[in-house]
Design a protein around this motif. Structure first.
Motif: not given
Length: 303
Positions: A282-303
């Motif tokens: 609900d709070d992320s909607k106005k910012a376009g969910f950019r941190f949701e994308e960043q979080s998921q990218n980090l989780l799936t990145s190879i390390q």
């Protein structure tokens, strides 16, 4: 004299073992991403939120509450208080059909309803559990839900009563396959932690994830402080999957702007990143969910 030395060896060995620091077994890294949704009436839809097909994605509907109004507890008879217009049964069915990696859970309790605190206020253990099982089974089947999250933050009972009520509820829902996973959402503080720690001690084997509210810490939290907080809570919820978290409402804790993802990277290298959750869509909607994308990218990145 030689015999005395031999007899002393076992005792010395025991003292040596006691001096070794306890090392908690880490469940390992995970690609689990979770997000609370529907609590603030911001017309957010499941389809608004970016979903990476490579993560294990949980939406957590917020909240089901055992209240009839903001001032009337119902002793375990739960009602739906999330945004039913945008997040109803048909919306749940649609997102799960469109995104096979998505599961949907409901969260119980929350902080406030109608500007008043939501209290856990059972009349008795047996009556509360009976009512909760019946009402939550009905809601779960209506919405085809997969999991349940416990997020009571105010209490009109003692910790043992809370532990028995919630523990018996989780046992019934899991044993009867009403839900397939469970979580709790504690945060630091004497008014909350004793309840969840008592529940964990008695029924931790039934709890799959600890959605620890790290955003309830001070707003100026640093990366090093966050790492210590994580170790503290991993010790409290020993052998549990403690998920890291931040809030997009600008409240407290370690924010993405101040190093949250740096801390996640450190945990990932230590194989302790068990998942990320965000409060809230609900709070992320106005910012376009950019941190949701960043979080998921980090989780799936190879390390």
């Amino acid at each position: 004299m030689e015999m005395e030395k031999i007899l002393l060896l076992p005792l010395i060995f025991q003292v040596f073992l006691c001096a070794i620091p306890t090392i908690h077994a880490a469940p390992g890294n995970s690609k689990l991403f979770r997000e609370y949704i529907g609590a603030e009436g911001n017309n957010v839809k499941f389809s608004d939120v970016p979903i990476n097909s490579d993560v294990k994605f949980h939406f957590i509907l917020s909240f089901a509450i055992d209240y009839a109004t903001s001032v009337s507890p119902t002793n375990g008879n739960f009602n739906v208080y999330w945004d039913k217009q945008n997040l109803g049964p048909s919306a749940v069915a649609s997102i799960k059909a469109l995104k096979p990696n998505v599961k949907v859970a409901m969260s119980l309790g929350g902080d406030t309803l109608g500007g008043k605190f939501v209290h856990f206020a059972p009349k008795s253990i047996n009556s509360w559990v009976s009512n909760a099982v019946a009402s939550l089974t009905r809601i779960s089947k209506e919405y085809d839900l997969d999991g349940i999250d416990i997020d009571y933050e105010h209490f009109s009972s003692d910790p043992d009563t809370f532990a028995e009520c919630i523990g018996q509820l989780l046992a019934h829902l899991k044993q009867n396959k009403i839900v397939s996973f469970t979580s709790i959402a504690p945060y630091e503080g004497d008014s909350v932690q004793p309840y969840y720690l008592t529940l964990w001690k008695k029924y931790g084997h039934l709890i799959d994830y600890v959605n620890f509210q790290f955003y309830a810490y001070d707003k100026g939290t640093t990366v090093s402080q966050f790492m210590k907080f994580f170790e503290d809570q991993s010790s409290n919820y020993r052998d549990g999957k403690v998920l890291v978290s931040f809030s997009t409402d600008g409240s407290g804790g370690l924010s993405p702007a101040n190093g949250f993802f740096e801390a996640c990277g450190r945990l990932k290298r230590l194989r302790k990143l068990h998942g990320i959750f965000i409060w809230s869509a609900d709070d992320s909607k106005k910012a376009g969910f950019r941190f949701e994308e960043q979080s998921q990218n980090l989780l799936t990145s190879i390390q």
